[in-house]
Design an enzyme around this catalytic site. Structure first.
Site, short mmCIF file in Angstrom:
data_model
loop_
_atom_site.label_atom_id
_atom_site.label_comp_id
_atom_site.label_asym_id
_atom_site.label_seq_id
_atom_site.Cartn_x
_atom_site.Cartn_y
_atom_site.Cartn_z
N HIS A 1 0.81 -1.21 0.00
CA HIS A 1 0.00 0.00 0.00
C HIS A 1 0.85 1.27 0.00
CE1 HIS A 1 -3.64 -2.44 1.63
NE2 HIS A 1 -3.57 -2.46 0.31
N GLU B 1 -14.34 -8.14 -7.86
CA GLU B 1 -14.31 -9.04 -6.71
C GLU B 1 -15.29 -10.17 -6.96
OE1 GLU B 1 -13.48 -11.20 -3.86
OE2 GLU B 1 -12.31 -9.34 -3.98
N ASP C 1 -14.21 -12.64 -12.40
CA ASP C 1 -12.85 -13.11 -12.19
C ASP C 1 -11.87 -12.02 -12.61
OD1 ASP C 1 -10.45 -14.59 -13.93
OD2 ASP C 1 -10.84 -15.48 -11.96
N GLY C 2 -10.95 -11.67 -11.71
CA GLY C 2 -10.04 -10.57 -11.98
C GLY C 2 -9.07 -10.83 -13.10
N ASP D 1 -3.56 -8.16 -6.79
CA ASP D 1 -3.02 -8.84 -5.61
C ASP D 1 -3.91 -10.02 -5.24
OD1 ASP D 1 -5.07 -7.16 -4.82
OD2 ASP D 1 -4.19 -6.67 -2.89
#
Length: 295
Positions: free
Chosen positions: A19, A131, A156-157, A177
């Site tokens: 981050h 998400e 699905d990312g 991530d």
């Protein structure tokens, strides 16, 4: 697999590194008046109550965020991020941040990547979230639905990222991530980012990965070393030499395509400070390596 819940790990040393890097890129994007977009492929639930039963079960945030917050004289850019986290209070924002009156909150709170980005967006900027976990998606939807700059997709990312390339706003960042619940996620992540970069070669791409005793992070570095981006490909790792119990993280890594100018120097300063401040399985070090040199 959809078993991973970030509430158990929010604010740990990996979040501090990841981050802080995200904050650096966002700070760079805000320097120009042109709008930017951020695509977050594995968004989670948005923000986390560090007083919750999930956070208490692992206590990981006490070895990450809590130690960083308590230690004096952090690097300037990290100090700005830590101040942002310390001020973050979704309960004070109420319904705009998805706070439900029937839920009990204990605090303190930690913003996940969607709310770190949200706080840095301007009116003309855009945030695209993905998400797939049903409960996390439902919670995130409730928390961002009032902000017209944010678009949430239940998909699905890996697939969604490639399908959305290139974005309408051609200036910005992709953050990926995944949970890496299964070893196939390493190859899925590498393939998705590479295909997305081929469609959007000027974008900045940031992939997070855990460094494990029995991990597959070496394959990721090899794959990214073959991406001949004009802005280069950077690898930053914050890790201890040993990881303790099998399957436990001994460190955290980032692969960044087309990082902003001076990003490597700023993250190097932050990483060295975090290595001395956060708690790892053993003595930790931070390393920065260019897998592909910027042209």
């Amino acid at each position: 697999m959809l078993s991973y819940l970030h509430g158990f790990h929010a604010g740990n040393f990996a979040d501090m590194h990841k981050h802080a890097a995200l904050w650096l890129v966002l700070s760079h994007l805000r320097k120009k008046k042109k709008p930017f977009c951020v695509i977050d492929t594995h968004a989670g639930s948005g923000w986390y109550d560090l007083g919750s039963d999930q956070a208490a079960k692992t206590g990981e945030w006490k070895d990450g965020y809590a130690r960083a917050k308590a230690e004096p004289n952090p690097p300037e850019m990290l100090a700005a991020f830590l101040d942002h986290v310390a001020r973050f209070d979704p309960v004070a924002k109420g319904r705009d941040y998805g706070v439900r009156e029937e839920d009990a909150y204990r605090g303190p709170f930690y913003p996940g990547s969607p709310f770190i980005v949200r706080e840095m967006l301007r009116e003309e900027d855009e945030l695209i979230l993905m998400e797939l976990h049903p409960r996390e998606h439902e919670t995130l939807h409730h928390r961002v639905k009032r902000d017209g700059r944010i678009h949430l997709h239940k998909r699905d990312g890996y697939e969604g990222l490639v399908a959305m390339m290139p974005p309408v706003i051609r200036r910005g960042l992709v953050l990926m991530d995944p949970s890496y619940d299964v070893k196939q996620d390493y190859q899925k992540a590498a393939n998705a980012v590479q295909h997305a970069w081929e469609k959007w070669p000027n974008g900045t791409f940031m992939l997070w990965y855990p460094i494990l005793e029995d991990g597959f992070d070496g394959d990721l570095r090899t794959s990214f070393g073959a991406i001949k981006a004009s802005g280069g490909v950077l690898c930053a790792e914050l890790a201890a030499d040993q990881g303790g119990a099998k399957g436990r993280m001994r460190g955290t890594g980032l692969l960044v395509i087309n990082p902003p100018w001076q990003f490597d120097q700023q993250l190097a300063e932050i990483g060295v400070w975090l290595a001395k401040t956060c708690k790892f399985p053993g003595p930790a070090q931070h390393s920065i390596n260019w897998l592909v040199a910027a042209q």
